[in-house]
Design an enzyme around this catalytic site. Structure first.
Site: not given
Ligand SMILES: *Cc1c(COP(=O)(O)O)cnc(C)c1O
Length: 495
Positions: A112-114
């Site tokens: 999810f960091k993207d």
């Protein structure tokens, strides 16, 4: 539109524009930047439900990043949420066993960091231009595994930037490590530290507040910034997908406008769930924010007792991106429940850095009523992966499984059956061995890449490009260092 400014959670009175706060990363007194207020949505949820991800993201972010022009912000968004994502929906919802999984892992590095780190480099280089910054920006990042790769992918070869990533040498999954140490780009540097994530994060924060070092680098034409979720430019993009999820449920007629949903988030540094809290405060109809921890359940204990205490054993778990004892973004919530009293917040944070703990008052604790804390141990996490897979064929990763377990436990113990959106934070391909072992311990005999092929077979989900890429990629980063040598490594890289 109301102008939003940013100031420190710890009492430094100076106010910054959004773009300056993003460039600085951390306030000068070591505090985190918080908005002067949390703006209310100025479009109805019905209107937002007609938009695609990019359109909705603009409507949300324009309210926070008020010194960016419409054109600047739209260009940043278009450059971030493009074909790097493997689905046009960007963040699709999947239903399994009575909950909705918001899949936040369709970007370049499959975590999810993207969602935020695809955007941050664009926000930052735009900010540099807007503010006439003539220095090279050095991004310093501590990672528990996923931020590092997502930040590297975002900043690699971006002109005017360099990026340094510190990860715990023995505290990330083999695939996470391989993803980072194979990173290309002359402006990138990856270092395995002999310590855990908290050591890395504390080291980076220390370097940030080292005024002498900053002056030394300034003279050489460098300025530090952060890609960690302490940067407000990480937090704001994360608000969007909760609102998006709500509008998709409306579109699919699972809910009506105004119905309350609950949101359950596998939590480490408290950034992702704080974004959900901000979404609620913007007017999104959210009941409970369910904060799911793994065995490192410092947040669960905090919600129970009102005492945050990091003095405890650190556990390396199958959900390494949540192996954190100092949840940085909790500071922004503390500031909020202290009624915006930065001096009070600063006091608690200095207790944390001194004694490793602090306690909030009963009236502050009342401000936590929107939150429910839960945790899953290693066995419960593995059982949850197997349970969901066997019942529905849907494969979730270890972090998502922690949330999924806590979500079920929440429903059982409270009888609250409002729809729950679970933040699905990583592709199961990123933690293949733990995931496959949970489904059948026999898998443990196989190699990592055999397991990847097996996962493709049992899940019917094609192997992501990010995994294909590392199969044969050469290792380009071999530096390791002790915690007290982080500064030297940076100096060397910037020589
Ligand atoms: C970073 C991360 C988390 C924790 O998110 P926070 O914002 O730090 O609470 C959970 N799961 C995965 C897969 C992550 O990469």
């Amino acid at each position: 539109m109301k102008e939003i400014s940013y100031s420190s959670t710890r009492g430094d009175k100076e106010k910054y524009s959004a773009s300056m706060a993003i460039l600085k990363g951390l306030a000068s007194d070591g505090g985190l930047f918080v908005p002067s207020e949390i703006p209310a949505l100025d479009k109805s949820l019905a209107e937002l439900s007609e938009m695609d991800y990019q359109g909705l993201a603009y409507e949300v972010m324009k309210l926070f990043l008020t010194d960016y022009t419409e054109d600047e912000l739209k260009k940043c968004i278009a450059a971030a949420y493009d074909s790097k994502f493997d689905t046009e929906e960007i963040a699709p919802l999947a239903e399994a066993e009575g909950s909705y999984y918001l899949e936040l892992f369709h970007g370049a590095t499959i975590a999810f960091k993207d969602m935020a780190l695809s955007l941050l480099p664009h926000l930052m280089t735009t900010a540099a231009k807007k503010n006439g910054l003539d220095k090279e920006i050095v991004i310093l990042t501590a990672t528990s595994g996923d931020t590092g790769k997502a930040a590297l992918a975002g900043f690699a070869d971006v002109p005017g930037t360099r990026i340094v990533v510190f990860y715990p040498k023995s505290g990330v999954s083999p695939i996470q490590e391989k993803q980072m140490v194979t990173q290309k780009g002359a402006n990138t540097k990856v270092i395995g530290i002999h310590g855990n994530f908290d050591d890395a994060q504390t080291g980076v924060k220390k370097i940030f507040s080292d005024k002498e070092f900053a002056a030394e680098l300034d003279a050489k034409g460098f300025v530090f910034s952060s890609a960690n979720s302490i940067n407000i430019g990480r937090l704001v993009p994360q608000i969007c997908y909760y609102i998006y999820a709500y509008t998709r449920l409306m579109k699919e007629e699972r809910i009506k406008e105004g119905d309350k949903i609950n949101i359950c988030v596998p939590t480490g540094n408290f950034g992702n769930i704080l974004a959900a809290f901000y979404a609620k405060n913007m007017g999104l109809p959210v009941g409970k924010l369910i904060c799911a921890s793994n065995t490192n359940k410092v947040l669960f204990d905090f919600f129970e007792s009102g005492t945050y205490d990091r003095n405890r054993e650190f556990h390396v778990t199958s959900s390494p991106s949540m192996d954190i004892l100092i949840s940085s973004n909790l500071e922004r919530l503390i500031y909020f429940i202290a009624g915006g009293d930065a001096a009070r917040c600063g006091e608690l944070m200095s207790e944390l850095s001194g004694d490793g703990k602090y306690s909030i008052t009963d009236s502050e604790k009342a401000g936590l009523k929107d939150f429910y804390g839960g945790f899953a141990d290693e066995a419960q996490t593995a059982e949850q992966i197997a349970k969901i897979y066997k019942a529905s064929g849907y494969v979730i990763d270890t972090h998502t499984a922690v949330a999924s377990y806590v979500c079920d436990e929440y429903k059982k113990s409270t009888g609250d059956n409002a729809p729950v959106v679970i933040a699905s934070t990583a592709s199961p391909y990123k933690f293949t061995r733990s995931v496959m072992n949970a489904i059948d311990p026999e898998y443990d005999k196989k190699t990592d890449f055999e397991l990847i092929d097996d996962l493709a077979k049992i899940s019917n989900v094609p192997i992501p490009q990010a995994i294909e890429d590392i199969r044969s990629a050469p290792v380009l980063h071999k530096t390791e260092c002790d915690v007290d040598k982080m500064k030297d490594v940076i100096k060397d890289f910037l020589k």
